[in-house]
Design a protein around this motif. Structure first.
Motif, PDB file in Angstrom:
ATOM      1  N   VAL B  13       0.480  -0.689   0.162  1.00 23.17           N
ATOM      2  CA  VAL B  13       0.290   0.185   0.257  1.00 23.17           C
ATOM      3  C   VAL B  13       0.727   1.112   0.182  1.00 23.17           C
ATOM      4  N   SER B  14       0.328   2.488  -0.398  1.00 22.94           N
ATOM      5  CA  SER B  14       1.306   3.379  -0.046  1.00 22.94           C
ATOM      6  C   SER B  14       0.631   4.482   1.141  1.00 22.94           C
ATOM      7  N   GLU B  15       1.571   4.749   1.898  1.00 23.76           N
ATOM      8  CA  GLU B  15       1.208   5.930   3.037  1.00 23.76           C
ATOM      9  C   GLU B  15       0.466   6.259   2.922  1.00 23.76           C
ATOM     10  N   GLY B  16      -0.949   6.499   4.250  1.00 19.10           N
ATOM     11  CA  GLY B  16      -1.751   7.601   3.941  1.00 19.10           C
ATOM     12  C   GLY B  16      -2.976   6.361   3.764  1.00 19.10           C
ATOM     13  N   THR B  17      -3.018   5.439   2.788  1.00 21.15           N
ATOM     14  CA  THR B  17      -3.754   4.557   2.523  1.00 21.15           C
ATOM     15  C   THR B  17      -4.470   3.601   3.080  1.00 21.15           C
ATOM     16  N   PRO B  18      -5.661   3.194   2.980  1.00 19.19           N
ATOM     17  CA  PRO B  18      -6.330   2.029   4.053  1.00 19.19           C
ATOM     18  C   PRO B  18      -4.929   1.463   4.367  1.00 19.19           C
ATOM     19  N   VAL B  19      -5.367  -0.325   5.010  1.00 19.25           N
ATOM     20  CA  VAL B  19      -4.935  -0.816   4.341  1.00 19.25           C
ATOM     21  C   VAL B  19      -5.387  -1.766   5.302  1.00 19.25           C
ATOM     22  N   LEU B  20      -5.684  -3.441   4.628  1.00 13.74           N
ATOM     23  CA  LEU B  20      -6.471  -4.769   4.606  1.00 13.74           C
ATOM     24  C   LEU B  20      -6.258  -5.788   4.475  1.00 13.74           C
ATOM     25  N   SER B  80      -4.872   4.805   7.854  1.00 17.56           N
ATOM     26  CA  SER B  80      -3.998   5.139   6.938  1.00 17.56           C
ATOM     27  C   SER B  80      -2.936   4.401   7.360  1.00 17.56           C
ATOM     28  N   ALA B  81      -1.867   3.995   6.429  1.00 16.38           N
ATOM     29  CA  ALA B  81      -0.789   3.559   6.151  1.00 16.38           C
ATOM     30  C   ALA B  81       0.193   4.350   6.719  1.00 16.38           C
ATOM     31  N   HIS B  82       1.265   3.699   7.808  1.00 25.35           N
ATOM     32  CA  HIS B  82       2.365   4.534   7.635  1.00 25.35           C
ATOM     33  C   HIS B  82       3.792   3.531   7.581  1.00 25.35           C
ATOM     34  N   ASP B  85       3.938   0.959   9.244  1.00 27.71           N
ATOM     35  CA  ASP B  85       3.724  -0.457   9.925  1.00 27.71           C
ATOM     36  C   ASP B  85       4.109  -1.271   8.869  1.00 27.71           C
ATOM     37  N   ALA B  86       5.381  -1.035   7.946  1.00 27.17           N
ATOM     38  CA  ALA B  86       5.699  -2.294   7.477  1.00 27.17           C
ATOM     39  C   ALA B  86       6.326  -3.520   8.101  1.00 27.17           C
ATOM     40  N   ALA B  87       5.913  -4.640   8.026  1.00 23.57           N
ATOM     41  CA  ALA B  87       6.665  -5.501   8.694  1.00 23.57           C
ATOM     42  C   ALA B  87       5.352  -6.856   8.543  1.00 23.57           C
ATOM     43  N   THR B 110       4.014  -4.219   2.375  1.00 20.10           N
ATOM     44  CA  THR B 110       4.635  -2.849   2.255  1.00 20.10           C
ATOM     45  C   THR B 110       4.161  -1.821   2.046  1.00 20.10           C
ATOM     46  N   VAL B 111       4.607  -0.742   2.753  1.00 22.09           N
ATOM     47  CA  VAL B 111       4.409   0.883   2.417  1.00 22.09           C
ATOM     48  C   VAL B 111       4.960   1.562   1.768  1.00 22.09           C
ATOM     49  N   LYS B 112       4.844   2.052   0.461  1.00 27.52           N
ATOM     50  CA  LYS B 112       5.392   2.820  -0.330  1.00 27.52           C
ATOM     51  C   LYS B 112       5.007   3.831  -0.027  1.00 27.52           C
ATOM     52  N   PRO B 113       6.304   5.092  -0.128  1.00 22.10           N
ATOM     53  CA  PRO B 113       6.102   5.877   0.335  1.00 22.10           C
ATOM     54  C   PRO B 113       5.526   7.217  -0.764  1.00 22.10           C
TER      55      PRO B 113
END
Lengths: 116, 113
Positions: B13-20, B80-82, B85-87, B110-113
């Motif tokens: 996901v991109s940073e700031g977008t939801p995670v599921l 909102s992903a930070h 949160d990548a783990a 994975t969280v992309k900038p």
């Protein structure tokens, strides 16, 4: 301070050897555990140890034996290592043995064992 | 017998977008369900747990999960992903009658900038 620590972090050894992994917790917990994480990331419980009561997962070979010198330590001894023993081993602790629904389990960082 | 299936081995996901992060379970009894997170070179940390109380469970770091018995699901969400949160995330089911904890195979976030 690390709550649950394990040593070593990495362990590479040959088939047939005997090795130990140490685990220590500084949380004052009464119960400790050993888990095995296989190559597909599944964690399976191997042992639970509480006040000298040992609960063994029946699928664990008797080459594996936990040793607890005191409440804060639960070491894992493995005899006659086999290729299939290669995995990541996690130690954990909790306040009691009533189950994870009642007591949170705190995990160590894991020990990656490679048998060649 | 109890088991869990994590439907995605990797989520990006991109940073700031939801995670599921999706999880389905199977249990013969009324289960307890957990989500754990593992950062590189760190131990597993409990994010949240469901133990037959409220079906919407709030955890640490803004994560929450909803227990849906009809769908046998326990998906993990965050609005909102930070980057932190990548783990690796593990869904876990436990039978309340014993100490057995069945872990899923994990989902790498994975969280992309």
């Amino acid at each position: 301070d690390t709550a649950v620590s394990q040593t070593p972090k990495y362990l590479v050894t040959q088939m047939g050897n005997d090795k130990s992994i140490k685990c220590e917790q500084n949380l004052g917990h009464d119960t400790m555990y050993w888990y095995k994480q296989d190559s597909k990331k599944f964690l399976k419980i191997m042992f639970s140890y509480n006040n000298k009561e040992l609960i063994i997962n029946e699928t664990v070979p008797n080459r594996f034996s936990p040793k607890s010198p005191d409440k804060a330590h639960l070491n894992l001894h493995i005899n006659s290592l086999e290729l299939g023993d290669s995995a990541v081993y996690f130690c954990a602790s909790s306040q009691g043995l009533a189950g994870p629904a009642f007591y949170e389990q705190y995990f160590g960082p894991g020990t990656r064992l490679t048998v060649t | 017998a109890q088991s869990v299936t994590q439907l995605d081995s990797h989520v990006s996901v991109s940073e700031g977008t939801p995670v599921l992060l999706r999880c389905n379970y199977s249990s013969s009894y009324s289960p307890s369900l957990f989500w754990y997170v593992q950062h590189p070179n760190k131990g597993l940390q409990l994010l949240l747990k469901y133990t037959s109380a409220a079906t919407l469970v709030k955890g640490i770091n803004g994560f929450e999960a909803e227990f849906k018995k009809s769908e046998t699901s326990f998906h993990l969400t965050k609005p909102s992903a930070h980057m932190s949160d990548a783990a690796e995330y593990f869904c876990v089911v436990s039978d309340n009658n014993n100490n057995d904890m069945r872990f899923g195979a994990g989902t790498r976030l994975t969280v992309k900038p």
